[in-house]
Design an enzyme around this catalytic site. Structure first.
Site, PDB file in Angstrom:
ATOM      1  N   HIS A   1       1.933   2.276  -1.432  1.00  0.00           N
ATOM      2  CA  HIS A   1       2.769   1.141  -1.783  1.00  0.00           C
ATOM      3  C   HIS A   1       3.238   1.260  -3.227  1.00  0.00           C
ATOM      4  O   HIS A   1       2.767   2.107  -3.984  1.00  0.00           O
ATOM      5  CB  HIS A   1       2.016  -0.186  -1.575  1.00  0.00           C
ATOM      6  CG  HIS A   1       0.827  -0.344  -2.451  1.00  0.00           C
ATOM      7  ND1 HIS A   1      -0.470  -0.174  -1.997  1.00  0.00           N
ATOM      8  CD2 HIS A   1       0.704  -0.638  -3.759  1.00  0.00           C
ATOM      9  CE1 HIS A   1      -1.302  -0.371  -2.977  1.00  0.00           C
ATOM     10  NE2 HIS A   1      -0.626  -0.640  -4.077  1.00  0.00           N
TER      11      HIS A   1
HETATM   12  P1  TYD Z   1      -4.440  -2.753  -1.164  1.00  0.00           P
HETATM   13  O1  TYD Z   1      -3.810  -3.070  -2.479  1.00  0.00           O
HETATM   14  O2  TYD Z   1      -3.524  -2.466  -0.013  1.00  0.00           O
HETATM   15  O3  TYD Z   1      -5.460  -1.528  -1.335  1.00  0.00           O
HETATM   16  P2  TYD Z   1      -5.197   0.041  -1.548  1.00  0.00           P
HETATM   17  O4  TYD Z   1      -3.878   0.198  -2.236  1.00  0.00           O
HETATM   18  O5  TYD Z   1      -6.341   0.496  -2.385  1.00  0.00           O
HETATM   19  O6  TYD Z   1      -5.214   0.728  -0.229  1.00  0.00           O
HETATM   20  O7  TYD Z   1      -5.431  -3.928  -0.799  1.00  0.00           O
HETATM   21  C1  TYD Z   1      -6.325  -3.849   0.311  1.00  0.00           C
HETATM   22  C2  TYD Z   1      -6.609  -5.264   0.795  1.00  0.00           C
HETATM   23  O8  TYD Z   1      -7.263  -6.018  -0.212  1.00  0.00           O
HETATM   24  C3  TYD Z   1      -5.344  -6.037   1.163  1.00  0.00           C
HETATM   25  O9  TYD Z   1      -5.645  -6.796   2.329  1.00  0.00           O
HETATM   26  C4  TYD Z   1      -5.117  -6.962   0.013  1.00  0.00           C
HETATM   27  C5  TYD Z   1      -6.507  -7.189  -0.539  1.00  0.00           C
HETATM   28  N1  TYD Z   1      -6.515  -7.372  -2.004  1.00  0.00           N
HETATM   29  C6  TYD Z   1      -6.829  -8.609  -2.549  1.00  0.00           C
HETATM   30  O10 TYD Z   1      -7.083  -9.591  -1.831  1.00  0.00           O
HETATM   31  N2  TYD Z   1      -6.847  -8.755  -3.903  1.00  0.00           N
HETATM   32  C7  TYD Z   1      -6.575  -7.733  -4.727  1.00  0.00           C
HETATM   33  O11 TYD Z   1      -6.610  -7.898  -5.982  1.00  0.00           O
HETATM   34  C8  TYD Z   1      -6.233  -6.446  -4.172  1.00  0.00           C
HETATM   35  C9  TYD Z   1      -5.902  -5.268  -5.033  1.00  0.00           C
HETATM   36  C10 TYD Z   1      -6.225  -6.322  -2.802  1.00  0.00           C
END
Ligand code: TYD
Length: 143
Positions: free
Chosen positions: A50
């Site tokens: 992303h």
């Molecule tokens: P995501 O940012 O997609 O993780 P990565 O990029 O490491 O794969 O986040 C994973 C999940 O966690 C998503 O459901 C959103 C949640 N999340 C939060 O609730 N708060 C946060 O600060 C972050 C970064 C993620």
């Protein structure tokens, strides 16, 4: 690469070990509004996929090692992280993927904003559609 840079933090070390202080707006270029960390990632897992419109982040591998792929429609780079006294700044509109986590990796992220799902671009085609004009305007000096 544009909107990314390695940052070296102070490393106060001696017979009692190492201490690394990080101050918002001093050691990193934004005030810290959120901290999160990623641990116990299975070896083959790839996270991220992303970009963010407004959010700026600094990634620090506190323990173990991990690789970060940073990407725009025009350039791509892979940056290994394994030093807790070093951070990777990632600014606006950079696509990122995190992979090759060691079993013991602890990846801490300092973020400039509270969590907002609306700030994410998770679809690569949608990302390209926004990022191509964004970076073209930047390179023309218009933004
Ligand atoms: P995501 O940012 O997609 O993780 P990565 O990029 O490491 O794969 O986040 C994973 C999940 O966690 C998503 O459901 C959103 C949640 N999340 C939060 O609730 N708060 C946060 O600060 C972050 C970064 C993620």
């Amino acid at each position: 690469m544009i909107h990314t840079k390695k940052i070296s933090f102070p490393d106060m070390h001696g017979a009692l070990g190492h201490l690394t202080p990080i101050e918002g707006n001093v050691d990193i270029p934004f005030p810290i509004r959120r901290v999160y960390y990623i641990t116990r990632v299975p070896g083959q897992a790839v996270r991220g996929f992303h970009s963010h419109r407004r959010l700026e982040q600094v990634l620090i591998c506190l323990h173990g090692r991990v690789k970060i792929r940073v990407k725009t429609p025009f350039a791509e780079q892979i940056i290994p992280l394994c030093d807790p006294a070093e951070g990777l700044y990632i600014g606006h509109m950079i696509w990122r993927e995190m992979f090759d986590f060691s079993e013991d990796a602890v990846l801490m992220v300092l973020a400039s904003e509270h969590y907002s799902e609306a700030d994410y671009i998770r679809d690569y085609a949608a990302y390209e559609k926004e990022a191509v004009p964004y970076f073209q305007t930047l390179s023309e000096g218009g933004a």
